[in-house]
Design an enzyme around this catalytic site. Structure first.
Site, PDB file in Angstrom:
ATOM      1  N   ARG A  68      -1.346   0.366   4.385  1.00 25.44           N
ATOM      2  CA  ARG A  68      -2.255   1.096   5.255  1.00 25.44           C
ATOM      3  C   ARG A  68      -2.932   2.181   4.432  1.00 25.44           C
ATOM      4  O   ARG A  68      -2.666   2.346   3.251  1.00 25.44           O
ATOM      5  CB  ARG A  68      -1.485   1.701   6.427  1.00 25.44           C
ATOM      6  CG  ARG A  68      -0.972   0.652   7.381  1.00 25.44           C
ATOM      7  CD  ARG A  68      -0.682   1.289   8.718  1.00 25.44           C
ATOM      8  NE  ARG A  68      -0.301   0.298   9.707  1.00 25.44           N
ATOM      9  CZ  ARG A  68       0.935  -0.174   9.852  1.00 25.44           C
ATOM     10  NH1 ARG A  68       1.908   0.229   9.062  1.00 25.44           N
ATOM     11  NH2 ARG A  68       1.198  -1.055  10.793  1.00 25.44           N
ATOM     12  N   THR A  69      -3.798   2.902   5.064  1.00 24.66           N
ATOM     13  CA  THR A  69      -4.524   3.953   4.362  1.00 24.66           C
ATOM     14  C   THR A  69      -3.553   5.022   3.891  1.00 24.66           C
ATOM     15  O   THR A  69      -3.036   5.772   4.703  1.00 24.66           O
ATOM     16  CB  THR A  69      -5.554   4.595   5.286  1.00 24.66           C
ATOM     17  OG1 THR A  69      -6.223   3.552   5.961  1.00 24.66           O
ATOM     18  CG2 THR A  69      -6.533   5.421   4.521  1.00 24.66           C
ATOM     19  N   THR A  70      -3.285   5.040   2.609  1.00 23.63           N
ATOM     20  CA  THR A  70      -2.425   6.092   2.090  1.00 23.63           C
ATOM     21  C   THR A  70      -3.201   7.042   1.198  1.00 23.63           C
ATOM     22  O   THR A  70      -2.620   7.863   0.528  1.00 23.63           O
ATOM     23  CB  THR A  70      -1.225   5.497   1.337  1.00 23.63           C
ATOM     24  OG1 THR A  70      -1.699   4.437   0.526  1.00 23.63           O
ATOM     25  CG2 THR A  70      -0.190   4.965   2.301  1.00 23.63           C
ATOM     26  N   ASN A  71      -4.526   6.915   1.198  1.00 24.97           N
ATOM     27  CA  ASN A  71      -5.363   7.906   0.511  1.00 24.97           C
ATOM     28  C   ASN A  71      -6.231   8.624   1.521  1.00 24.97           C
ATOM     29  O   ASN A  71      -6.765   7.997   2.414  1.00 24.97           O
ATOM     30  CB  ASN A  71      -6.332   7.219  -0.464  1.00 24.97           C
ATOM     31  CG  ASN A  71      -5.622   6.317  -1.413  1.00 24.97           C
ATOM     32  OD1 ASN A  71      -5.548   5.124  -1.182  1.00 24.97           O
ATOM     33  ND2 ASN A  71      -5.091   6.917  -2.450  1.00 24.97           N
TER      34      ASN A  71
END
Lengths: 238, 249
Positions: free
Chosen positions: A12-15
């Site tokens: 998933r969006t980890t940035n």
């Protein structure tokens, strides 16, 4: 990141994408002051120059929430809080989450989300005042939480905290606290490439919780070392 | 009920030969023997008022709520079986939250009323469930202005300027017709609503009652909430005086 993930795993969006910078806060005699700048960066681009990163929240708007990190995750957090505040209002039993309760609840969400590998990418600062008690706490995207008299997140944890430790006293007046806070934000603006000179200051005391209109910090760029630069030192300094 | 039963009243899935669904009519009956509730839409807001029988002297005042807040700007007033109606309120709260989360604006009264009426209607279609033994008044003050709706156990909903449900509904409605709703303010409507309730309550025949009054109007900042204690007391006193004058005649 995506490219290296095994095919069976989902990522998933980890940035963070659009990010806010440091939050600096301190207690003084009878209240708390919190400062954020008004910049939301897109990577290193100063993309949105006039956003507010702090808000009064809760059913009675007596809790201050300020955030650094992903701006859309912060907006999502505000939405979750508003839904909960509406539930509290509908129950009509006179109870409303205090700053401390709000802090614990949000930290549980942050921890749950990081454990699902889907973090809310924020460092948050929560301030409140209830029953004569001042509250100031912080949490990060891992779900770490603590309360303190002085708090700085992001690059502020490195550059503002030493200044706060040096200048802070428990019996500071509001004016003294404001001066120290502005000095911290000024230093951050000088040295943090993702900071701006426009700041919001939030105040929580016995009379309630307010967020100021943005103010512009006075800056001075004519220091000889600024003009000359540090290149001649040959040590990699600018 | 003119033609009781004859085998066609066991389920909502079967019509009677003369085209009626008796279970729905019985559910409506459950409302018609319950506390009277009135709703008034005036120029600057909506007022709802309901009577609650004082079941016991030991009952905590204000307990057993019959008016509940659904969203900041909307509320529901119930008549009939309270436990049934609470499910309707909970459903309304979920719908309101979902609408705000999805669309970013508060749920309009028309949408809330239609969502609730559709849900109540589904409970008249299957033999595994029974209809709700409750009617609700829905007050809303969002972008479309103040609105009042009423939803019946059959799943039918209407929008009103003023209406009443419960045992005193017929008398209450004829009282409400006398009001000039184009000039009435919410503050005045609170008093009128209390009077209408008391006009339908005969102290010599019925148990004493307690009033519950809410409003969502400009004065309440477009928030749905119970009226302030001072106004509540004023309305109750005016209503009691009105009733006494009625009884003296």
């Amino acid at each position: 990141m995506q490219a290296h993930a095994p095919e069976s795993a989902f990522t998933r969006t980890t940035n963070p994408l659009v990010t806010g910078g440091s939050v600096v806060a301190l207690k003084y005699a009878g209240g708390v002051l919190v400062a954020t700048d008004t910049l939301a960066s897109y990577g290193s681009l100063a993309r949105f120059e006039n956003v507010c990163r702090m808000s009064t929240v809760g059913m009675n708007h007596d809790v201050l929430l300020a955030a650094g990190g992903d701006y859309s995750d912060y907006q999502q957090m505000l939405k979750m809080i508003d839904i909960r505040a509406t539930q509290e209002f509908a129950l009509d039993d006179g109870a409303a989450l205090s700053a401390s309760e709000m802090h614990h609840w949000l930290t549980r969400i942050l921890y749950q989300r990081r454990s699902k590998m889907d973090p809310l990418w924020n460092q948050i600062v929560i301030a409140g005042f209830r029953d004569g008690q001042v509250y100031l706490g912080t949490s990060d995207l891992y779900g770490t939480m603590y309360t303190e008299d002085i708090i700085a997140t992001g690059l502020g944890a490195h550059m503002a905290l030493p200044l706060l430790r040096k200048g802070w006293r428990a019996d500071m007046s509001e004016a003294e606290a404001r001066k120290l806070l502005e000095d911290c934000m000024r230093v951050l603006f000088y040295r943090d490439t993702r900071a701006s000179a426009n700041i919001n200051i939030g105040k929580v005391d016995a009379s309630g919780c307010t967020v100021s209109a943005p103010i512009k910090l006075e800056t001075f760029w004519e220091h000889p070392e600024f003009v000359r630069g540090g290149g001649h030192l040959g040590n990699g300094s600018w | 009920m003119s033609s009781i039963g004859t085998g066609y009243d066991q389920s909502t899935t079967t019509f009677s030969p003369d085209g009626r669904v008796f279970q729905v009519e019985y559910a409506t009956k459950a409302v018609d023997i319950s506390s009277t509730a009135v709703g008034i839409r005036c120029k600057d807001g909506v007022v709802m008022c309901v009577e609650k029988p004082k079941l016991s002297k030991m009952l905590v005042e204000g307990t057993n709520r019959r008016i509940m807040t659904v969203d900041k700007h909307s509320g529901i007033c119930i008549s009939g079986m309270i436990a049934d109606a609470r499910q309707i309120v909970n459903y309304g709260r979920r719908e309101a939250t979902g609408y705000l989360d999805f669309s970013g604006s508060p749920i309009p009264g028309s949408v809330l009323a239609s969502r609730i009426s559709m849900m109540m209607h589904t409970y008249t279609l299957y033999w595994t469930v029974r209809p709700f033994g409750a009617s609700v008044l829905i007050a809303s003050y969002a972008e479309e202005g103040p609105q009042l709706y009423s939803v019946d156990p059959s799943g039918v909903s209407y929008r009103y300027f003023a209406t009443a449900i419960g045992k005193g509904k017929n008398g209450a409605k004829s009282q409400l017709e006398k009001l000039d709703l184009t000039t009435l303010t919410a503050r005045e409507a609170v008093i009128e609503a209390a009077k209408v309730i008391y006009s339908q309550h005969d102290p010599s025949k019925e148990k004493p009652i307690e009033l519950e009054i809410s409003w969502v109007c400009d004065e309440s900042n477009k928030m749905h909430q119970l009226v302030p204690p001072a106004l509540h007391a004023e309305a109750e006193a005016a209503a009691k005086a009105y009733r006494e004058a009625m009884d003296d005649d």
